[in-house]
Design an enzyme around this catalytic site. Sequence first.
Site, mmCIF file in Angstrom:
data_model
loop_
_atom_site.group_PDB
_atom_site.id
_atom_site.type_symbol
_atom_site.label_atom_id
_atom_site.label_comp_id
_atom_site.label_asym_id
_atom_site.label_seq_id
_atom_site.Cartn_x
_atom_site.Cartn_y
_atom_site.Cartn_z
ATOM 1 N N GLU A 240 -2.349 5.464 -4.212
ATOM 2 C CA GLU A 240 -3.042 4.953 -3.033
ATOM 3 C C GLU A 240 -3.596 3.588 -3.411
ATOM 4 O O GLU A 240 -4.375 3.470 -4.358
ATOM 5 C CB GLU A 240 -4.200 5.863 -2.632
ATOM 6 C CG GLU A 240 -3.807 7.062 -1.820
ATOM 7 C CD GLU A 240 -5.035 7.845 -1.382
ATOM 8 O OE1 GLU A 240 -6.136 7.246 -1.310
ATOM 9 O OE2 GLU A 240 -4.907 9.049 -1.140
ATOM 10 N N ASP B 279 -16.290 5.176 2.342
ATOM 11 C CA ASP B 279 -16.337 5.048 0.892
ATOM 12 C C ASP B 279 -17.762 4.948 0.377
ATOM 13 O O ASP B 279 -18.629 4.313 0.981
ATOM 14 C CB ASP B 279 -15.545 3.812 0.450
ATOM 15 C CG ASP B 279 -14.055 3.994 0.656
ATOM 16 O OD1 ASP B 279 -13.520 4.966 0.101
ATOM 17 O OD2 ASP B 279 -13.431 3.196 1.384
ATOM 18 N N TYR C 16 -4.112 14.271 4.203
ATOM 19 C CA TYR C 16 -5.182 14.059 3.229
ATOM 20 C C TYR C 16 -6.378 14.894 3.692
ATOM 21 O O TYR C 16 -6.979 14.606 4.722
ATOM 22 C CB TYR C 16 -5.524 12.572 3.193
ATOM 23 C CG TYR C 16 -6.467 12.121 2.098
ATOM 24 C CD1 TYR C 16 -7.577 12.874 1.711
ATOM 25 C CD2 TYR C 16 -6.270 10.915 1.452
ATOM 26 C CE1 TYR C 16 -8.429 12.455 0.727
ATOM 27 C CE2 TYR C 16 -7.119 10.462 0.461
ATOM 28 C CZ TYR C 16 -8.206 11.238 0.112
ATOM 29 O OH TYR C 16 -9.065 10.803 -0.868
#
Length: 263
Positions: A49, A60, A175
């Site tokens: 990734e 994040d 994911y």
Amino acid sequence: MTRLAPTFAALKSQNRAGFVAYVMAGDPDADTTLKMMKGLADKGADVIELGVPFTDPMADGPTIQRAAIRALEGGMTLKGVLGIVKRFRETHADTPVVLMGYANPFFSYGYAQLAADAAASGADGVICVDIPPEEDTEFRSALDANGLSFVRLAAPTTDDKRLPQVVAHTSGFVYYVSTTGVTGAGSGATGDISAAVARVRAASGLPVAVGFGVKTPERAAEIGKVADAVVVGSAIVEELAQNGVDQALHLAGSLADAAHTAR
């Protein structure tokens, strides 16, 4: 067909969990990222990734936020990210590369142009964290037209009513975010993850990779027992920032081994 399908098919035939490694493009510069990508592939990463730096990465945690700022301050752009992929393909033809980023840079570049340029560079797909299924038709269609996978995220908050929408046009893999919150935080209960993986796999018919909060080989092995792949990002990014390429790749190698031998 992208490189993702044969990669996951091979892992399934070997009854092994895959290892997906994340690195931020341009952290601290393009040459270091290229060295990391080559090293990750050589150390056993089944999928890479490649983070696209953005000023406001809402999913994040602090580690990847800092990496994005370092990359942007170093002059990294989305075009530069694709340039790194192209250089990587000169020596590594088979390891899938998925761009992971946010809608703003992709939209600014232009969805159709990005899809064409990403395919030409040798990328295999895109994860866009902040485009919901209701709003992704234009981007997804551009990726489809260029043979690229659009990888969506599912989370503990994705209920049975919502899940079919999330996975309807996903390709390559799903994911699964193991915890609520941002990258690098928490780890989730293994039993809960096992049930969630089975639910997402049944709904999508695709491999399920589990990430967010996986930091140690021990945890990678636990997840590798139940998931099709283990995703590690923040731990590798932090090791690179603190101790350099060699130590980051050493950690990645131990994580890859743990995932591959979990079953």
